[in-house]
Design a protein around this motif. Structure first.
Motif, mmCIF file in Angstrom:
data_model
loop_
_atom_site.group_PDB
_atom_site.id
_atom_site.type_symbol
_atom_site.label_atom_id
_atom_site.label_comp_id
_atom_site.label_asym_id
_atom_site.label_seq_id
_atom_site.Cartn_x
_atom_site.Cartn_y
_atom_site.Cartn_z
ATOM 1 N N ARG A 1 17.807 -65.398 0.793
ATOM 2 C CA ARG A 1 17.461 -66.328 -0.286
ATOM 3 C C ARG A 1 16.111 -66.929 0.040
ATOM 4 O O ARG A 1 15.798 -67.148 1.205
ATOM 5 C CB ARG A 1 18.501 -67.438 -0.384
ATOM 6 N N SER B 1 12.449 -67.650 -5.616
ATOM 7 C CA SER B 1 12.955 -66.310 -5.354
ATOM 8 C C SER B 1 12.261 -65.270 -6.224
ATOM 9 O O SER B 1 11.973 -65.523 -7.384
ATOM 10 C CB SER B 1 14.455 -66.272 -5.632
ATOM 11 N N ARG B 2 12.004 -64.107 -5.601
ATOM 12 C CA ARG B 2 11.551 -62.925 -6.344
ATOM 13 C C ARG B 2 12.528 -61.813 -5.998
ATOM 14 O O ARG B 2 12.286 -61.032 -5.087
ATOM 15 C CB ARG B 2 10.135 -62.536 -5.929
ATOM 16 N N PRO B 3 13.676 -61.752 -6.693
ATOM 17 C CA PRO B 3 14.693 -60.755 -6.356
ATOM 18 C C PRO B 3 14.118 -59.346 -6.274
ATOM 19 O O PRO B 3 13.333 -58.928 -7.119
ATOM 20 C CB PRO B 3 15.703 -60.876 -7.503
ATOM 21 N N ALA C 1 18.778 -63.010 -5.864
ATOM 22 C CA ALA C 1 18.877 -64.187 -6.718
ATOM 23 C C ALA C 1 20.153 -64.955 -6.402
ATOM 24 O O ALA C 1 20.185 -66.175 -6.443
ATOM 25 C CB ALA C 1 18.859 -63.776 -8.191
ATOM 26 N N ASN C 2 21.214 -64.233 -6.055
ATOM 27 C CA ASN C 2 22.509 -64.852 -5.818
ATOM 28 C C ASN C 2 23.139 -64.195 -4.604
ATOM 29 O O ASN C 2 23.340 -62.978 -4.589
ATOM 30 C CB ASN C 2 23.398 -64.685 -7.050
ATOM 31 N N SER D 1 22.168 -57.143 -8.199
ATOM 32 C CA SER D 1 21.431 -57.411 -9.432
ATOM 33 C C SER D 1 20.539 -56.195 -9.704
ATOM 34 O O SER D 1 20.231 -55.424 -8.792
ATOM 35 C CB SER D 1 20.574 -58.668 -9.282
#
Length: 131
Positions: free
Chosen positions: A36, A40-42, A94-95, A103
């Protein structure tokens, strides 16, 4: 291309002492984890050599597990159980809550990450000597 001869692949355990045991005695260990960050830039991939490049700033104290990876590295250092070389590939997520689905941004990073690790391993092995 697959892992080099003698390589061992260990599934994630999420517990510091199991992680330390997995890399104990290894010449080189590669850890792949979700991380994390804020903001954030997943899907963004970071490569760190530990303990020289312990995360700080937006990554400090973050991991997809119930502990911070840097704590496991610090513990292994104190116990004298760090591998000769420890490289961490952290993929921004992101999560990082419970669940198994990636994701779309993180899923899209999987193949480039594998290719990057393969290039890294090939560069460390050097040219094929035919033996």
């Amino acid at each position: 291309m697959g892992p080099p001869p003698g390589a061992r692949v260990s599934p994630p355990e999420g517990e510091p002492t199991r992680l330390i045991s997995a890399w104990e005695g290894a010449q080189r260990a590669i850890v792949v984890d979700a991380a994390r960050s804020h903001p954030s830039r997943p899907g963004r991939i970071h490569r760190l050599r530990l303990p020289e490049e312990l995360p700080s700033g937006p990554f400090h104290g973050t991991s997809s597990h119930g502990f911070a990876l840097e704590h496991a590295v610090e513990l292994a250092h104190v116990l004298g159980r760090l591998p000769g070389e420890l490289v961490v590939y952290a993929v921004e997520a992101a999560n990082t809550g419970p669940g198994t689905a990636l994701s779309p941004a993180v899923a899209a990073a999987v193949h480039p990450l594998v290719a990057r690790i393969e290039r890294d391993l090939a560069a460390r092995r050097g040219p094929d000597t035919g033996g």
